[in-house]
Scaffold this motif. Structure first.
Motif, PDB file in Angstrom:
ATOM      1  N   CYS A  11       0.845  -1.188   0.000  1.00 30.14           N
ATOM      2  CA  CYS A  11       0.000   0.000   0.000  1.00 30.14           C
ATOM      3  C   CYS A  11       0.887   1.248   0.000  1.00 30.14           C
ATOM      4  CB  CYS A  11      -0.902  -0.012   1.238  1.00 30.14           C
ATOM      5  SG  CYS A  11      -1.910   1.471   1.416  1.00 30.14           S
ATOM      6  N   TYR A  13       0.724   5.290   0.050  1.00 27.68           N
ATOM      7  CA  TYR A  13      -0.239   6.311   0.463  1.00 27.68           C
ATOM      8  C   TYR A  13       0.489   7.445   1.174  1.00 27.68           C
ATOM      9  CZ  TYR A  13       0.489   4.638   5.185  1.00 27.68           C
ATOM     10  OH  TYR A  13       1.065   4.311   6.386  1.00 27.68           O
ATOM     11  N   SER A  20      -6.038   7.696   5.315  1.00 24.59           N
ATOM     12  CA  SER A  20      -4.934   6.754   5.505  1.00 24.59           C
ATOM     13  C   SER A  20      -5.084   5.994   6.818  1.00 24.59           C
ATOM     14  CB  SER A  20      -3.583   7.472   5.446  1.00 24.59           C
ATOM     15  OG  SER A  20      -3.412   8.353   6.527  1.00 24.59           O
ATOM     16  N   GLN A  22      -7.932   5.160   8.317  1.00 22.22           N
ATOM     17  CA  GLN A  22      -8.979   4.152   8.119  1.00 22.22           C
ATOM     18  C   GLN A  22      -8.470   3.010   7.241  1.00 22.22           C
ATOM     19  OE1 GLN A  22     -11.902   6.793   6.486  1.00 22.22           O
ATOM     20  NE2 GLN A  22     -12.995   6.987   8.422  1.00 22.22           N
ATOM     21  N   LEU A  23      -7.770   3.345   6.178  1.00 15.34           N
ATOM     22  CA  LEU A  23      -7.245   2.328   5.276  1.00 15.34           C
ATOM     23  C   LEU A  23      -6.264   1.419   6.013  1.00 15.34           C
ATOM     24  CD1 LEU A  23      -7.130   1.225   2.361  1.00 15.34           C
ATOM     25  CD2 LEU A  23      -5.215   2.800   1.977  1.00 15.34           C
ATOM     26  N   TYR A 111     -11.552   3.559   0.767  1.00 14.60           N
ATOM     27  CA  TYR A 111     -10.976   2.344   1.333  1.00 14.60           C
ATOM     28  C   TYR A 111     -11.933   1.157   1.282  1.00 14.60           C
ATOM     29  CZ  TYR A 111     -13.495   3.450   5.640  1.00 14.60           C
ATOM     30  OH  TYR A 111     -14.466   3.727   6.559  1.00 14.60           O
ATOM     31  N   ALA A 114     -11.399  -0.684  -1.876  1.00 15.02           N
ATOM     32  CA  ALA A 114     -10.151  -1.440  -1.813  1.00 15.02           C
ATOM     33  C   ALA A 114     -10.354  -2.753  -1.081  1.00 15.02           C
ATOM     34  CB  ALA A 114      -9.074  -0.611  -1.107  1.00 15.02           C
TER      35      ALA A 114
END
Length: 146
Positions: A11, A13, A20, A22-23, A111, A114
């Protein structure tokens, strides 16, 4: 070259944003290995940026928020090399995240998309009646419904 391993998500980012955070949380809760690369701390090499663009089949400009760059001229035709240099100098312009697992690659600013793309199960949450219809008929001969 980007190291791709089956069941490992790479990942790329910009850290420190609500997106970011949360992801990261959702990816870490998956049953896959996750390698997080905060480009504001560790910038991918020029070759890796070119590989990312090739995997996505896009220009790097499409994954950049160029409005965050003071002297960016949207009328100018920038080469991919120019865009790599701009990213290196302004990592905060990367929109969303780039996720790579094996042969799969995606760019996302959402997210939850994703998670679906990589088969992550919404952080292990089970379905409830508001997302799944209840059973209202006998499933076996021994079940009795009034």
């Amino acid at each position: 070259m980007i190291n791709t391993v089956k069941n490992q998500i790479n990942c790329y980012y910009v850290g420190g944003t609500s997106f970011s955070n949360q992801l990261e949380a959702f990816l870490k809760s998956s049953e896959k290995d996750v390698m997080l690369y905060d480009v504001s701390k560790t910038m991918p090499s020029d070759t890796q940026w070119h590989e990312i663009a090739e995997r996505l089949d896009v220009s790097l400009k499409s994954i950049m928020d160029t409005e965050k760059i003071d002297d960016f001229n949207s009328d100018t035709s920038y080469s991919e090399e120019d865009l790599v240099k701009i990213l290196a100098q302004n990592p905060e312009v990367l929109k969303g995240a780039i996720l790579i697992e094996g042969d799969k690659t995606m760019h996302t600013t959402d997210y939850t998309k994703a998670l679906h793309f990589f088969g992550v199960d919404s952080a292990g949450l089970e379905k409830t009646f508001h997302t799944e219809k209840p059973t209202t008929k006998s499933q076996t001969e021994d079940d009795s419904f009034i």
